[in-house]
Scaffold this active site. Structure first.
Site, PDB file in Angstrom:
ATOM      1  N   ASN A   1     -22.044   6.755  -5.679  1.00 26.46           N
ATOM      2  CA  ASN A   1     -23.228   6.104  -6.239  1.00 26.46           C
ATOM      3  C   ASN A   1     -23.462   4.809  -5.447  1.00 26.46           C
ATOM      4  O   ASN A   1     -22.784   3.812  -5.671  1.00 26.46           O
ATOM      5  CB  ASN A   1     -22.963   5.811  -7.721  1.00 26.46           C
ATOM      6  CG  ASN A   1     -24.083   5.018  -8.373  1.00 26.46           C
ATOM      7  OD1 ASN A   1     -25.153   4.835  -7.785  1.00 26.46           O
ATOM      8  ND2 ASN A   1     -23.847   4.554  -9.585  1.00 26.46           N
TER       9      ASN A   1
ATOM     10  N   LYS B   1     -25.884   2.835  -5.520  1.00 16.89           N
ATOM     11  CA  LYS B   1     -26.653   1.824  -6.270  1.00 16.89           C
ATOM     12  C   LYS B   1     -27.735   1.228  -5.363  1.00 16.89           C
ATOM     13  O   LYS B   1     -28.234   1.932  -4.492  1.00 16.89           O
ATOM     14  CB  LYS B   1     -25.717   0.767  -6.863  1.00 16.89           C
ATOM     15  CG  LYS B   1     -24.584   1.417  -7.656  1.00 16.89           C
ATOM     16  CD  LYS B   1     -23.797   0.468  -8.498  1.00 16.89           C
ATOM     17  CE  LYS B   1     -22.685   1.248  -9.208  1.00 16.89           C
ATOM     18  NZ  LYS B   1     -21.883   0.417 -10.093  1.00 16.89           N
TER      19      LYS B   1
ATOM     20  N   HIS C   1     -26.625   6.068 -16.461  1.00 11.17           N
ATOM     21  CA  HIS C   1     -25.618   5.114 -15.978  1.00 11.17           C
ATOM     22  C   HIS C   1     -25.647   3.866 -16.867  1.00 11.17           C
ATOM     23  O   HIS C   1     -26.701   3.453 -17.341  1.00 11.17           O
ATOM     24  CB  HIS C   1     -25.907   4.753 -14.524  1.00 11.17           C
ATOM     25  CG  HIS C   1     -24.786   3.997 -13.894  1.00 11.17           C
ATOM     26  ND1 HIS C   1     -24.613   2.650 -14.078  1.00 11.17           N
ATOM     27  CD2 HIS C   1     -23.753   4.421 -13.121  1.00 11.17           C
ATOM     28  CE1 HIS C   1     -23.518   2.271 -13.434  1.00 11.17           C
ATOM     29  NE2 HIS C   1     -22.980   3.322 -12.844  1.00 11.17           N
TER      30      HIS C   1
ATOM     31  N   GLU D   1     -25.570   0.849 -16.175  1.00  5.61           N
ATOM     32  CA  GLU D   1     -26.481  -0.211 -15.701  1.00  5.61           C
ATOM     33  C   GLU D   1     -27.912   0.070 -16.156  1.00  5.61           C
ATOM     34  O   GLU D   1     -28.664  -0.850 -16.471  1.00  5.61           O
ATOM     35  CB  GLU D   1     -26.384  -0.325 -14.163  1.00  5.61           C
ATOM     36  CG  GLU D   1     -25.078  -0.986 -13.767  1.00  5.61           C
ATOM     37  CD  GLU D   1     -24.493  -0.539 -12.436  1.00  5.61           C
ATOM     38  OE1 GLU D   1     -25.227   0.048 -11.611  1.00  5.61           O
ATOM     39  OE2 GLU D   1     -23.283  -0.768 -12.228  1.00  5.61           O
TER      40      GLU D   1
ATOM     41  N   GLU E   1     -17.326   6.540 -17.642  1.00  3.83           N
ATOM     42  CA  GLU E   1     -17.216   5.267 -16.939  1.00  3.83           C
ATOM     43  C   GLU E   1     -17.100   4.126 -17.954  1.00  3.83           C
ATOM     44  O   GLU E   1     -18.116   3.668 -18.481  1.00  3.83           O
ATOM     45  CB  GLU E   1     -18.453   5.030 -16.077  1.00  3.83           C
ATOM     46  CG  GLU E   1     -18.693   6.111 -15.045  1.00  3.83           C
ATOM     47  CD  GLU E   1     -19.597   5.617 -13.923  1.00  3.83           C
ATOM     48  OE1 GLU E   1     -19.141   5.641 -12.777  1.00  3.83           O
ATOM     49  OE2 GLU E   1     -20.722   5.184 -14.191  1.00  3.83           O
TER      50      GLU E   1
ATOM     51  N   GLY F   1     -17.234  -2.041 -11.277  1.00  6.29           N
ATOM     52  CA  GLY F   1     -17.462  -3.151 -10.359  1.00  6.29           C
ATOM     53  C   GLY F   1     -16.626  -4.381 -10.671  1.00  6.29           C
ATOM     54  O   GLY F   1     -16.866  -5.453 -10.126  1.00  6.29           O
TER      55      GLY F   1
ATOM     56  N   SER G   1     -14.246   1.237 -10.668  1.00 12.92           N
ATOM     57  CA  SER G   1     -13.266   0.677  -9.726  1.00 12.92           C
ATOM     58  C   SER G   1     -12.266   1.709  -9.214  1.00 12.92           C
ATOM     59  O   SER G   1     -11.085   1.401  -9.014  1.00 12.92           O
ATOM     60  CB  SER G   1     -12.551  -0.530 -10.341  1.00 12.92           C
ATOM     61  OG  SER G   1     -13.498  -1.538 -10.668  1.00 12.92           O
TER      62      SER G   1
HETATM   63  P1  PGA Z   1     -17.578   1.043  -9.140  1.00 11.02           P
HETATM   64  O1  PGA Z   1     -18.883   1.742  -9.787  1.00 11.02           O
HETATM   65  O2  PGA Z   1     -16.794   2.147  -8.454  1.00 11.02           O
HETATM   66  O3  PGA Z   1     -18.133   0.051  -8.145  1.00 11.02           O
HETATM   67  O4  PGA Z   1     -16.821   0.412 -10.236  1.00 11.02           O
HETATM   68  C1  PGA Z   1     -18.822   3.003 -10.383  1.00 11.02           C
HETATM   69  C2  PGA Z   1     -20.177   3.361 -10.951  1.00 11.02           C
HETATM   70  O5  PGA Z   1     -20.823   2.473 -11.518  1.00 11.02           O
HETATM   71  O6  PGA Z   1     -20.642   4.523 -10.875  1.00 11.02           O
END
Ligand code: PGA
Length: 253
Positions: free
Chosen positions: A9, A11, A98, A100, A170, A176, A216
């Protein structure tokens, strides 16, 4: 039996040239390293780079997914992208729900259910995200939250349609932040999710559903996460922006 999947992803990262370089590096890595038959690689770039990626994917080893889709068919919805448009560009997967998007754009389980329907109608496989925020985890509410997200977002589907779904668990506190769920925490929730699916659709559907971990995930922790029986791969954010890290995660099964 279900597939192992590693999905990147990206982003809202990378200019066009940087994205082109990342894809070229990915292809180099994939030509050098053998992932085996049972591992699928998916990359989810921003909308403007989808065509560049699907052009490359024709010759190589990854499939392409979008990061979002409209809940509407077509028409006067400025700034939106429909599932029909994605399908016409050979996009095969799409991330939905997601955290976000839930947090910054107010997406609800009801909206996510509509987006899932749009994708399935256009033969695109949804990668549906679920996961609790830190306060919910601290209050011991993670099972309740994930159950609501899965039930309200997906359980209107019949068994055949549900068979196209990929789930990504997640935990929001791990996205992140550099803070990863322990392999035990991941396995516990993944097994719980598979149990919910089995209750609703039966064991066969549940056994065939890929459930990915996200938050992460990186080359140094992927192996211990993927070693769990109910963790079938990862949805990778930060570490998908470097070809070598991403492919090393895909080698961790
Ligand atoms: P990250 O993001 O690996 O940077 O923690 C995962 C995601 O949000 O899909």
């Amino acid at each position: 039996m279900r597939k192992n999947i590693v999905a990147g992803n990206w982003k809202m990262n990378k200019t066009f040239d940087e994205a082109d370089e990342l894809v070229t590096n990915l292809i180099e890595q994939l030509e050098e390293k053998d992932l085996g038959e049972n591992t699928d690689v998916i990359i989810c770039p921003p909308f403007p780079y989808l065509e560049m990626c699907t052009d490359y994917s024709n010759e190589s080893y990854f499939a392409v997914g979008a990061q979002n889709v409209s809940d509407r068919d077509q028409g006067a919805f400025t700034g939106e992208v429909s599932a029909d448009m994605l399908a016409s560009m050979e996009v095969e997967y799409c991330i939905v729900g997601h955290s976000e998007r839930r947090a910054y754009y107010g997406e609800t389980d009801a909206l996510i259910a509509k987006k899932v329907d749009q994708l399935l109608k256009n033969d695109i496989r949804p990668i549906v995200c679920c996961g609790e925020v830190l306060e919910e985890r601290e209050a011991g509410k993670q099972f309740e939250v994930v159950k609501r997200q899965i039930t309200d977002g997906l359980f209107h589907l019949d068994a055949e349609a549900f068979g196209k779904i990929i789930i990504a668990y997640e935990p929001v506190w791990a996205i992140g932040t550099g803070k990863t769920a322990t392999p035990e925490q991941a396995q516990e929730i993944h097994a719980f999710i598979r149990g919910l699916i089995a209750e609703k659709y039966g064991k066969e559907v549940a056994d065939n559903t890929s459930i990915l971990y996200g938050g992460s995930c990186k080359p140094s922790n992927a192996k211990e996460l993927f070693a769990n029986p109910d963790v079938d791969g990862g949805l990778i954010g930060g570490a998908s922006l470097k070809a070598e890290d991403f492919i090393n995660i895909a080698l961790a099964f």
